[in-house]
Design a protein around this motif. Sequence first.
Motif, short mmCIF file in Angstrom:
data_model
loop_
_atom_site.label_atom_id
_atom_site.label_comp_id
_atom_site.label_asym_id
_atom_site.label_seq_id
_atom_site.Cartn_x
_atom_site.Cartn_y
_atom_site.Cartn_z
N LEU A 49 1.60 -0.56 -1.24
CA LEU A 49 2.40 0.41 -0.36
C LEU A 49 1.77 0.64 0.53
O LEU A 49 0.63 0.71 0.67
CB LEU A 49 2.23 1.47 -1.39
CG LEU A 49 2.82 1.71 -2.52
CD1 LEU A 49 2.69 3.23 -3.12
CD2 LEU A 49 4.55 1.77 -2.87
N PHE A 50 2.87 0.84 1.50
CA PHE A 50 1.75 0.48 3.71
C PHE A 50 2.70 1.56 4.26
O PHE A 50 3.56 2.15 3.41
CB PHE A 50 2.08 -0.48 4.33
CG PHE A 50 1.93 -2.06 3.35
CD1 PHE A 50 0.75 -2.17 3.68
CD2 PHE A 50 2.24 -2.53 1.89
CE1 PHE A 50 0.10 -3.63 3.56
CE2 PHE A 50 2.35 -3.29 1.70
CZ PHE A 50 0.53 -4.10 2.61
N GLN A 57 -2.40 1.47 2.16
CA GLN A 57 -2.23 3.35 1.31
C GLN A 57 -3.09 2.55 -0.08
O GLN A 57 -3.42 3.59 -0.92
CB GLN A 57 -1.07 4.04 1.62
CG GLN A 57 -0.84 4.20 3.25
CD GLN A 57 -2.37 4.51 3.83
OE1 GLN A 57 -2.65 5.27 3.11
NE2 GLN A 57 -2.18 3.98 4.83
N TYR A 58 -2.00 1.88 -1.03
CA TYR A 58 -2.09 1.98 -2.53
C TYR A 58 -1.87 0.43 -3.37
O TYR A 58 -0.98 0.24 -2.29
CB TYR A 58 -1.15 3.08 -3.19
CG TYR A 58 -1.49 3.13 -3.97
CD1 TYR A 58 -2.83 4.55 -5.09
CD2 TYR A 58 -0.50 2.92 -5.17
CE1 TYR A 58 -3.02 3.91 -6.13
CE2 TYR A 58 -0.83 2.66 -6.52
CZ TYR A 58 -1.87 3.56 -7.18
OH TYR A 58 -2.16 3.67 -8.62
N ILE A 59 -2.82 0.57 -4.08
CA ILE A 59 -2.16 -0.78 -4.55
C ILE A 59 -1.90 -0.44 -6.72
O ILE A 59 -3.34 0.34 -6.56
CB ILE A 59 -3.00 -1.76 -5.33
CG1 ILE A 59 -3.31 -2.82 -3.29
CG2 ILE A 59 -3.04 -2.92 -5.30
CD1 ILE A 59 -4.78 -3.38 -3.36
N ALA A 109 -5.54 -7.48 -14.38
CA ALA A 109 -6.81 -7.92 -13.67
C ALA A 109 -6.76 -8.04 -11.69
O ALA A 109 -7.63 -8.19 -11.34
CB ALA A 109 -7.04 -9.56 -14.22
N ILE A 110 -5.25 -9.05 -11.85
CA ILE A 110 -5.24 -8.70 -9.95
C ILE A 110 -4.82 -7.58 -9.40
O ILE A 110 -5.45 -7.91 -8.09
CB ILE A 110 -3.82 -9.95 -10.25
CG1 ILE A 110 -3.36 -11.40 -10.82
CG2 ILE A 110 -3.16 -9.59 -8.42
CD1 ILE A 110 -2.38 -12.21 -10.07
N GLU A 111 -4.66 -6.87 -9.93
CA GLU A 111 -4.17 -4.82 -9.38
C GLU A 111 -6.36 -5.33 -9.34
O GLU A 111 -6.52 -4.41 -7.91
CB GLU A 111 -4.00 -4.42 -10.50
CG GLU A 111 -4.41 -2.63 -10.08
CD GLU A 111 -4.09 -1.22 -10.26
OE1 GLU A 111 -3.94 -0.43 -10.27
OE2 GLU A 111 -4.17 -2.02 -11.46
N GLU A 112 -6.96 -5.43 -10.26
CA GLU A 112 -8.48 -5.11 -9.61
C GLU A 112 -9.10 -5.84 -8.68
O GLU A 112 -9.52 -5.46 -8.52
CB GLU A 112 -8.55 -4.78 -11.37
CG GLU A 112 -10.32 -4.28 -11.38
CD GLU A 112 -10.81 -4.47 -12.82
OE1 GLU A 112 -12.56 -4.30 -13.16
OE2 GLU A 112 -10.49 -4.32 -13.51
N LEU A 117 -11.09 -5.69 -3.80
CA LEU A 117 -11.52 -6.67 -2.06
C LEU A 117 -10.79 -5.27 -1.21
O LEU A 117 -11.45 -5.41 -0.09
CB LEU A 117 -10.94 -7.36 -2.17
CG LEU A 117 -10.37 -8.68 -1.53
CD1 LEU A 117 -12.34 -9.37 -0.95
CD2 LEU A 117 -9.54 -9.25 -1.16
N LEU A 118 -10.70 -4.33 -0.82
CA LEU A 118 -9.14 -4.25 -0.48
C LEU A 118 -9.69 -2.14 -0.35
O LEU A 118 -9.61 -1.87 1.25
CB LEU A 118 -8.10 -4.54 -0.32
CG LEU A 118 -7.43 -5.75 -0.19
CD1 LEU A 118 -6.19 -5.82 -0.13
CD2 LEU A 118 -7.67 -6.48 1.45
#
Length: 127
Positions: A49-50, A57-59, A109-112, A117-118
């Motif tokens: 979310l941007f 802003q959020y994943i 796993a991809i979300e984490e 990282l970000l």
Amino acid sequence: MTTYSQVKKLVSEFEVNYPRSCRVDLDILSPIDTMEMWQNADRAGVYFLFDKNDGLQYIGKASMSSSIGARIGVRFSSKNNSCVDLTFSDVTQIATIPMDDGHEFEAPAIEEYFIKLLTPPLNVTGK
């Protein structure tokens, strides 16, 4: 603040560094307040979310028994295009990584990985 183009580049690098049998590609930015259903709304996957300046802003994720549309629908109403959760009131755009059928389990796993990282401002560590 991390921008969409920076996230897109990092997702491409992830795909090269951690090859898998399912596609890991960030879709284009699209507006949250659309009259159409959100991109990949019926799929499991990871969503980014941007804000209006393309700042991350959020994943979040939708995996196994959920969908991207259901998860985003907790925070935004598709009926009247409004923000339901005021924490997310600056969010105006979404980009997604849909998981291929049979690979829904990879979304957490991809979300984490990308949260670590970000460190998006609306992701709270430990929740």
